[in-house]
Scaffold this active site. Structure first.
Site, short mmCIF file in Angstrom:
data_model
loop_
_atom_site.label_atom_id
_atom_site.label_comp_id
_atom_site.label_asym_id
_atom_site.label_seq_id
_atom_site.Cartn_x
_atom_site.Cartn_y
_atom_site.Cartn_z
N HIS A 69 -10.63 -6.14 -1.76
CA HIS A 69 -11.67 -5.95 -0.74
C HIS A 69 -12.86 -5.28 -1.42
O HIS A 69 -12.88 -4.06 -1.60
CB HIS A 69 -11.13 -5.12 0.43
CG HIS A 69 -10.00 -5.79 1.13
ND1 HIS A 69 -10.17 -6.96 1.84
CD2 HIS A 69 -8.69 -5.49 1.22
CE1 HIS A 69 -9.01 -7.33 2.35
NE2 HIS A 69 -8.09 -6.47 1.99
N GLU A 74 0.79 -1.24 0.00
CA GLU A 74 0.00 0.00 0.00
C GLU A 74 0.82 1.28 0.00
O GLU A 74 0.69 2.12 0.89
CB GLU A 74 -0.97 -0.02 1.20
CG GLU A 74 -1.88 -1.24 1.18
CD GLU A 74 -2.73 -1.41 2.44
OE1 GLU A 74 -2.74 -0.50 3.28
OE2 GLU A 74 -3.37 -2.45 2.56
N ASP A 133 -12.44 -10.52 -0.38
CA ASP A 133 -13.70 -10.63 0.36
C ASP A 133 -14.71 -9.71 -0.33
O ASP A 133 -14.34 -8.75 -0.99
CB ASP A 133 -13.57 -10.32 1.86
CG ASP A 133 -12.85 -9.02 2.16
OD1 ASP A 133 -12.93 -8.08 1.35
OD2 ASP A 133 -12.20 -8.93 3.21
N GLU A 147 -6.28 -10.71 -1.22
CA GLU A 147 -7.10 -10.48 -0.01
C GLU A 147 -8.56 -10.34 -0.44
O GLU A 147 -9.16 -9.29 -0.31
CB GLU A 147 -6.63 -9.21 0.72
CG GLU A 147 -5.15 -9.21 1.06
CD GLU A 147 -4.71 -7.98 1.86
OE1 GLU A 147 -5.57 -7.25 2.40
OE2 GLU A 147 -3.49 -7.75 1.94
N ASN A 182 1.96 -5.23 -3.15
CA ASN A 182 0.57 -5.56 -2.80
C ASN A 182 -0.21 -4.30 -2.44
O ASN A 182 0.26 -3.48 -1.64
CB ASN A 182 0.63 -6.51 -1.57
CG ASN A 182 -0.71 -7.10 -1.20
OD1 ASN A 182 -1.41 -7.65 -2.04
ND2 ASN A 182 -1.05 -7.02 0.08
O1 9MR Z 1 -7.44 -8.22 8.50
C1 9MR Z 1 -6.49 -7.44 9.20
C2 9MR Z 1 -7.07 -6.93 10.50
O2 9MR Z 1 -7.33 -8.00 11.38
C3 9MR Z 1 -6.10 -5.97 11.15
O3 9MR Z 1 -6.71 -5.36 12.29
C4 9MR Z 1 -5.68 -4.89 10.17
C5 9MR Z 1 -4.60 -4.01 10.75
O4 9MR Z 1 -3.43 -4.75 10.96
O5 9MR Z 1 -5.16 -5.47 8.98
C6 9MR Z 1 -6.09 -6.28 8.32
O6 9MR Z 1 -5.49 -6.79 7.13
C7 9MR Z 1 -5.15 -5.80 6.15
C8 9MR Z 1 -3.94 -6.32 5.41
O7 9MR Z 1 -2.90 -6.61 6.30
C9 9MR Z 1 -3.47 -5.30 4.38
N1 9MR Z 1 -4.55 -4.95 3.47
C10 9MR Z 1 -5.79 -4.53 4.10
C11 9MR Z 1 -6.25 -5.60 5.11
C12 9MR Z 1 -7.57 -5.23 5.71
O8 9MR Z 1 -7.44 -4.05 6.45
#
Ligand code: 9MR
Length: 379
Positions: A235, A159, A266, A264, A200
């Protein structure tokens, strides 16, 4: 993996297979799609530990690529300088070896979930470029080095761009400067020369962001750095994203000679507060609004069908581009563990993945089973 029983396949097609059944009798998505791309899942500590037997069975039977949802992020693995906590990550790698899964390390460098000490000197002022670079190198050497040959791929940088394609104003950019991405890829490659390395990001269907990532990959390639793929996070929501824009991004990245991963995936069934809040901007934390939380007691049949249609549409596109798509990873195993219950506001009840809160397969799961069976018959 479960073997797909031909008799079962016939029954599934005949019935439309919307009923649930015992986990051990489920056809394996990983096996069904094995010729096309890997089917992955993000795991939390309870799932890694095997707390629930039915969840453990799904993880072993349905998926052949694993990502740790949170437990390899900087704040978990090196919370204070030089003090590493590899407990959950070690268990994650052991589970992958037990189940013979392709392992994804997530993530070496992100603007979020990185402790402040990384960017500060002993007075709490911004640390110099040299200090932050040295910390990045040490972190990557320690983490990638520990799992050399056992974690097969890394989300090296996560990101780095804004929606309009400009560089995200992160502490990495401020302290190191714009070569921080190239340095991270350089350090990761040195720590494990065999590991596949990825960039990513979310909302990569957007043209400006797509162009920024194309330019990044080209600049790494021009410098002779290893980059193996681009992770499109995915997402999404019902009716979002526009398929032709997503397809344009898959094609654009594939044309660079790198692999594409949906890292990722969903699909939220809940209303978004506004389209400006689609994506995965982790800083969003809106106030809970009851009208935006309509499915506390489960989804009605039409919503379940709409979710199944949305998954089917995406996988039709993914199958069309299976030559460049290496993996599709679901971001969470079940609706109980999904992060979307708490984003972009906390305390909602979402239903965005393939298995429900009782670990049972949903219509969306059966849609993907049927899609592949029909696809194989026609091709
Ligand atoms: O799913 C993850 C969530 O449990 C955490 O609280 C959050 C912060 O660390 O990160 C979420 O996963 C993220 C991923 O690492 C990067 N892309 C976005 C995902 C959703 O926020």
């Amino acid at each position: 993996m479960n073997q797909l029983c031909p008799l079962l396949a016939t029954v599934l097609i005949a019935t439309g297979c919307t009923q649930s059944s015992a986990d051990s009798s489920l056809p394996s998505l990983a096996d069904l799609y094995t010729e096309s791309f890997k089917i992955g899942v993000a795991l939390n500590p309870g799932e890694i530990a095997g707390d629930e037997p039915t969840a453990a069975e799904l993880i072993a039977g349905q998926f052949n690529a694993y990502t740790a949802e949170n437990d390899m992020k900087w704040e978990r693995i090196e919370p204070t300088e030089g003090n590493f906590d590899f407990n959950v990550a070690d268990a994650f790698v052991a589970l992958g070896e037990k189940n013979d899964a392709f392992m994804v390390g997530h993530t070496l460098l992100w603007h979020s979930q990185t402790p402040d000490w990384v960017f500060e000197d002993e007075n709490g002022d911004p640390a110099s470029r040299e200090i932050v670079l040295a910390r990045l190198k040490h972190h990557i050497e320690a983490v990638v080095g520990r799992y050399q040959g056992r974690i097969h791929s890394w989300d090296v940088v996560n990101e780095a761009f804004n929606e309009d394609g400009t560089w995200r104003d992160s502490p990495w950019l401020r302290t190191i400067g714009p070569d921080y991405i190239a340095r991270a890829f350089e350090f990761a490659h040195a720590a494990d020369p065999e590991a596949a390395l990825y960039y990513n990001d979310y909302n990569l269907f957007k043209a400006d962001k797509r162009d920024a990532v194309v330019a990044l990959v080209q600049s790494l390639q021009t410098e002779g750095r290893r980059i193996d793929g681009v992770g499109i996070q995915g997402h999404y929501g019902i009716g979002y994203p526009p398929m032709e824009e997503l397809e344009a991004s898959i094609t654009a990245f594939g044309n660079l000679g790198v692999k594409v991963m949906i890292t990722e995936l969903d699909i939220s069934v809940l209303p978004f507060p506004s389209t400006a809040q689609q994506g995965a901007d982790i800083s969003l934390d809106l106030e809970l609004q009851a009208e935006l939380n309509p499915y506390i007691d489960g989804v009605p049949a039409d919503v379940s069908a709409a979710l199944a249609d949305a998954y089917r549409g995406l996988f039709e596109l993914f199958l069309k581009h299976a030559d460049v798509l290496d993996r599709v990873t679901l971001w969470n195993l079940t609706d109980a563990s999904t992060w979307r219950n708490n984003w972009p506001m906390r305390g909602r009840t979402d239903h965005p993945v393939l298995f429900d809160r009782q670990n049972q397969p949903k219509d969306a799961y059966w849609a993907l089973v049927n899609l592949k069976i029909y696809h194989d018959r026609e091709n």
